[in-house]
Structures are given as C-alpha cells and as structure tokens.
Design an enzyme around this catalytic site. Structure first.
Site, short mmCIF file in Angstrom:
data_model
loop_
_atom_site.label_atom_id
_atom_site.label_comp_id
_atom_site.label_asym_id
_atom_site.label_seq_id
_atom_site.Cartn_x
_atom_site.Cartn_y
_atom_site.Cartn_z
CG ASN A 1 -1.85 -1.09 1.04
OD1 ASN A 1 -2.47 -1.17 -0.11
ND2 ASN A 1 -2.64 -1.42 2.13
CD GLU B 1 -9.64 2.99 5.77
OE1 GLU B 1 -9.70 3.18 4.67
OE2 GLU B 1 -10.85 3.11 6.42
CB CYS B 2 -6.02 1.14 0.29
SG CYS B 2 -6.16 2.83 0.06
N GLY B 3 -4.37 2.59 3.24
CA GLY B 3 -3.29 3.50 3.61
C GLY B 3 -3.50 5.15 2.88
#
EC number: 1.8.4.8
Length: 244
Positions: A132, A238-240
């Site tokens: 990510n 979350e992907c970051g």
C-alpha cells in the site's frame, strides 16, 4: 478566518487540530452534502482536488463535487492490479462526467515490484502495508504535492467500516484539509442519489461485491461476512490513503 489557517493548524498536535475544528464540524453535520461542498469551496483554501478509487459508489462523490467545480482534478492511484471492470468504469465515468482525471502510479511497475519483493499482498499485514505504501500512499502524496492541493475531497462514509465510524466532515491529513461531504450517508441515501441522477454502481456490484479494490485482495461478499472482511483478507480495511 484564523480557524482555517492551514499552516497554523499543521503546527498543532493532532488532538489540538481536532479540537480547533470541532465547532465547525458541528455546524457541517447539520448541512446537506451539497451545502457542505459549497461551504468548502467558499471557505477552505485551494487548490482543490478529489480522490477516487472508482469503487462501488464512486459515481456519487464524482458527480456531487463536479456539479459545483467541473474542472476539479480527480486523482486516481492506479496499482496496475484493478479489475478490468474497474478500468471500464473509469473510462465510462470520465466520459459521462467529463472528469479532469489525473492518474498516478508507483515508481516501479507491478512486474518489477513482484520480481524484487515477491507478492507483497501474500506476506501478511507487513507485506500489505508495504504494498500500500508503494502503490497508494506514495503516489497520493506525490499527487497532492504536484497539484498543490490545499483541500482534498473524498467519498468516505462512516457506515463503510468501524475504522471510519468516527471520522468528521473536516480534518487535516497529509498536511492538507480533508473534506468528506457524504460521511454520514447510509446505503439507502446512496441508492437514492444514484437513481435520481442517472448514475450507476460499479459493474461488480451486481456480481456480489460490496467493496472493490485490487484483484488479489478483494473478495465477493458471502453470508455472514462484514464488508470489511471482503478486503485484504480481513487483515486490514484501509489501503493507507485514508490513514494518518
């Protein structure tokens, strides 16, 4: 207005930033999504940008914001591993809404990353976080910098996950204002807005996907699963991009 002095707010610790924006967030909670967008465009510093993953409900924030700021730069961080249907959806929405699309990618191609690091998404939480960082966070930071962003619109909703449940309309992230005009929308409101404005869900919605990211870390929803469990093998939500 002093309370929207980005430089001064960035100098504060996170908890003091939250406190400084608490009163205006209370006011923003009382406004409609359209009124929130108008308020942001009138009161927050430009340049304005809008990020989109072109996921299940992406058409909403893209339509909502471009109705008031048609030429706003739309940032897509393309990992190279999106579903074919996602790329088709991007093309369709870009044409339908006449989007000012800016695509950002990692410095290393997907093939080069795999040759150097292996399949990072199969290497547990640490591997996913590195993936990510390379493919989402760094390209987004570059986009915000190159586009000289002062205010960043995004389409997050509290109902999507526990990690988003307490997010305010207005915050500071990555040194810029982060503005979430549909943060309090539920699934019914999403459906109604799409229907009323002739917009579509992502094509994979009809195939049982509640959330869509990369092909290797997205699963169809099955009975008993939460939406969060359909992404990153349930290890992360979350992907970051929306953390920190």
């Amino acid at each position: 207005m002093a309370e929207f002095n980005l430089e001064a707010l960035n100098a504060l610790p996170k908890d003091e930033q939250v406190a400084a924006l608490a009163a205006v967030n209370g006011q923003l909670e009382q406004l409609s999504a359209q009124e929130r967008v108008s308020w942001a465009l009138e009161n927050l510093p430009g340049d304005f940008v809008l990020s989109s993953s072109f996921g299940i409900q992406a058409a909403i924030s893209l339509h909502l914001v471009t109705q008031q700021r048609p030429d706003i730069p739309v940032i897509l961080t393309d990992t190279g591993y999106l579903f074919p249907e996602t790329y088709q959806f991007i093309d369709a929405l870009t044409e339908q809404l006449k989007l000012n699309l800016h695509v950002y990618r990692a410095a290393e191609s997907p093939a080069w990353q795999e040759s150097r690091y292996g399949k990072l998404w199969d290497q547990g939480v640490e591997g996913i976080e590195r993936y990510n960082l390379l493919n989402k966070v760094e390209p987004m930071n570059r986009a915000l910098s190159e586009l000289n962003a002062g205010t960043w619109f995004a389409g997050l909703r509290r109902e999507q996950s526990g990690s988003r449940g307490e997010l305010p309309v207005l915050a500071i992230q990555r040194g810029v204002f982060k503005f979430l005009p549909i943060i309090d929308w539920d699934n019914r409101t999403v459906y109604q807005y799409l229907k009323e404005n002739g917009l579509s869900y992502h094509p994979l919605w009809d195939q049982g996907y509640l959330s869509v990211g990369d092909t290797h870390t997205t699963r169809k929803w099955e009975p008993g699963m939460s939406e969060e469990e359909t992404r990153f093998f349930g290890l992360k939500r979350e992907c970051g991009l929306h953390e920190g």
